[in-house]
Scaffold this active site. Structure first.
Site, short mmCIF file in Angstrom:
data_model
loop_
_atom_site.label_atom_id
_atom_site.label_comp_id
_atom_site.label_asym_id
_atom_site.label_seq_id
_atom_site.Cartn_x
_atom_site.Cartn_y
_atom_site.Cartn_z
N ASP A 1 38.32 50.88 40.90
CA ASP A 1 38.46 49.95 40.05
C ASP A 1 38.35 50.47 38.50
OD1 ASP A 1 36.71 46.56 39.92
OD2 ASP A 1 37.13 47.64 38.27
N GLU B 1 42.38 46.82 40.73
CA GLU B 1 41.33 47.61 41.64
C GLU B 1 42.01 47.49 42.99
OE1 GLU B 1 37.75 45.07 42.98
OE2 GLU B 1 38.51 43.78 41.80
P1 TTP Z 1 36.98 43.40 36.51
O1 TTP Z 1 37.31 44.82 37.26
O2 TTP Z 1 36.02 42.54 37.21
O3 TTP Z 1 36.33 43.81 35.02
P2 TTP Z 1 36.95 44.93 34.02
O4 TTP Z 1 37.75 45.65 34.78
O5 TTP Z 1 37.09 44.03 32.58
O6 TTP Z 1 35.25 45.68 33.53
P3 TTP Z 1 34.70 46.53 34.82
O7 TTP Z 1 34.64 47.98 34.05
O8 TTP Z 1 33.34 46.09 34.82
O9 TTP Z 1 35.41 46.64 36.03
O10 TTP Z 1 38.26 42.59 36.25
C1 TTP Z 1 39.56 43.02 35.82
C2 TTP Z 1 40.09 42.45 34.68
O11 TTP Z 1 40.28 40.91 35.28
C3 TTP Z 1 39.33 42.11 33.52
O12 TTP Z 1 39.63 43.28 32.51
C4 TTP Z 1 39.86 40.89 32.95
C5 TTP Z 1 40.17 40.05 34.17
N1 TTP Z 1 39.19 39.01 34.53
C6 TTP Z 1 39.31 37.82 34.07
O13 TTP Z 1 40.39 37.45 33.76
N2 TTP Z 1 38.52 36.79 34.42
C7 TTP Z 1 37.08 37.16 34.88
O14 TTP Z 1 36.20 36.38 34.92
C8 TTP Z 1 37.13 38.41 35.38
C9 TTP Z 1 35.77 38.92 36.04
C10 TTP Z 1 38.01 39.31 35.12
MG MG Z 2 37.44 46.70 36.44
#
Ligand code: TTP
Ligand code: MG
Length: 373
Positions: free
Chosen positions: A20, A116
């Site tokens: 991820d 991911e």
């Molecule tokens: P995530 O992998 O949940 O979050 P992230 O990569 O930003 O942070 P982390 O380091 O905690 O993994 O989500 C991946 C992408 O998906 C994120 O960058 C933006 C998008 N996203 C949205 O648009 N809305 C949301 O509610 C979430 C959770 C993610």
């Molecule tokens: Mg992420």
């Protein structure tokens, strides 16, 4: 241990990686604009809009900014944050790059979202350990794309997914089969993917907060408390059992769309028209993708952010026009408080999808918006 708690020994031999990316959208933006480094960055709508936060970097998260939070709230928490609109084509490109790295290590890849994926590396040609593969992927993504990601390595998907979050950013967490029991025991039930706030509340009502709190209960006892499938699912997951395989192409389970209004709406006729238009659009999308489902869902979010879903089964033939569906969904509006309370969002969705790509019968071949592509 009862029958359903026993694990097929071959399943314990599996080596699954969940990878991820760290603060994905924000990291891509910072990579492409180094001036953003070290500053709080929020990707989403503008602070003046009704949009929500897609993601925030760690500097912004320190202020309490989180995904899905209204941007206006994020602005109040950190007025100095830099708010940027999402640039999806850039993220798609980064996502393709990351997947090309995964492919160098295994063919068994299940993309889970843009940033991911699950990888089954049980059989690796050069006999690299799963941990070494995770390290190599991490390094290669960093070198080739100047982005960081974190990995979980475990005998199954659920544990690997939980692990990838443990040492973010740029971390790797490994739970070998011998440590599964100890790892699960202390875990909060909320950390199990699939247990959201609503299920957590139900579990709390019975005094359950950690996985080990469920260990004294048989499957039948859990089923009597939580229903047949949920009871069995909980019994297995809290012990770290997850027999799902890494599927090359993940089956889409539902498709939906929603609309957040710039001002709250109360007029039921206007909302009915919007629902109708969304159904049309969704029916069109389903046709293009050659999938169809019988369960349709209406989603309404009131102006206090309370969200409700109302679903129904519509027995229309695959690729039918949308009128019947929209009329039924509009009837479902009566089961909500639309018209009495202002709403900020309406959405429609379709689930229980079946793939009709191979279907020889094309019911509306002459219909103008039907496309074969
Ligand atoms: P995530 O992998 O949940 O979050 P992230 O990569 O930003 O942070 P982390 O380091 O905690 O993994 O989500 C991946 C992408 O998906 C994120 O960058 C933006 C998008 N996203 C949205 O648009 N809305 C949301 O509610 C979430 C959770 C993610
Ligand atoms: Mg992420």
């Amino acid at each position: 241990m009862t029958e359903s708690a026993s694990i097929d020994p071959s399943l314990l031999q599996r080596k699954i990686i969940h990878f991820d990316m760290d603060t994905f959208y924000a990291s891509v933006e910072t990579r492409d604009n180094p001036e953003l480094a070290g500053k709080p960055v929020v990707i989403g709508g503008s602070p003046q809009s009704r949009g929500v936060v897609c993601t925030a970097n760690y500097e912004a998260r320190k202020f309490g900014i989180k995904s899905a939070m209204p941007c206006s709230q994020a602005y109040r928490l950190c007025p100095d944050a830099i708010f940027l609109p999402p640039n999806f084509s850039k993220y798609r490109e980064a996502s393709d790059g990351i997947r090309s790295v995964f492919k160098q290590f295994t063919d068994k890849i299940e993309p889970y979202s843009l940033d991911e994926a699950f990888l089954d590396v049980s059989q690796h040609e050069q006999d690299m350990t799963a941990t070494k593969i995770a390290v190599a992927i991490q390094k290669k993504i960093h070198t080739d794309f100047q982005l960081t990601g974190s990995a979980g390595v475990a005998p199954n998907k659920m544990i690997a997914k939980i692990c990838s979050d443990v040492r973010k950013p740029f971390g790797i967490t490994v739970v070998p089969p011998s440590q599964v029991a100890a790892f699960m025991r202390q875990l909060s039930l909320r950390q199990i993917p699939g247990i959201g706030p609503a299920t957590e509340k139900k579990l709390h009502k019975h005094g359950f907060s950690k996985c080990e709190d469920l260990y004294a209960y048989s499957v039948i006892e859990l089923q009597s408390l939580f229903g047949e499938s949920m009871g069995r699912w909980l019994f297995q997951r809290c012990r770290g059992i997850d027999n799902r395989s890494v599927e090359g192409k993940r089956e889409r389970k539902s498709i939906s769309m929603e609309r957040t209004f710039s001002t709250d709406k109360t007029c039921i006729d206007e909302i009915s028209d919007i629902v109708e238009a969304m159904v049309e659009e969704l029916v069109h999308k389903l046709r293009e993708k050659r999938i169809w489902g019988r369960t349709w869902v209406l989603k309404i979010k009131y102006n206090d952010f309370k969200s409700i879903n109302r679903s129904m089964t519509v027995d229309t033939a695959p690729f039918s026009p949308g009128e019947e569906i929209s009329q039924s969904l509009i009837k479902l509006l009566e089961k909500t408080e639309v018209g009495q309370r202002p709403i900020r969002l309406a959405g429609v969705g379709c689930s229980n999808l079946t793939d009709h790509k191979t279907s020889k019968v094309i019911p509306f071949p002459s219909e103008p918006i039907f496309r074969l592509g």
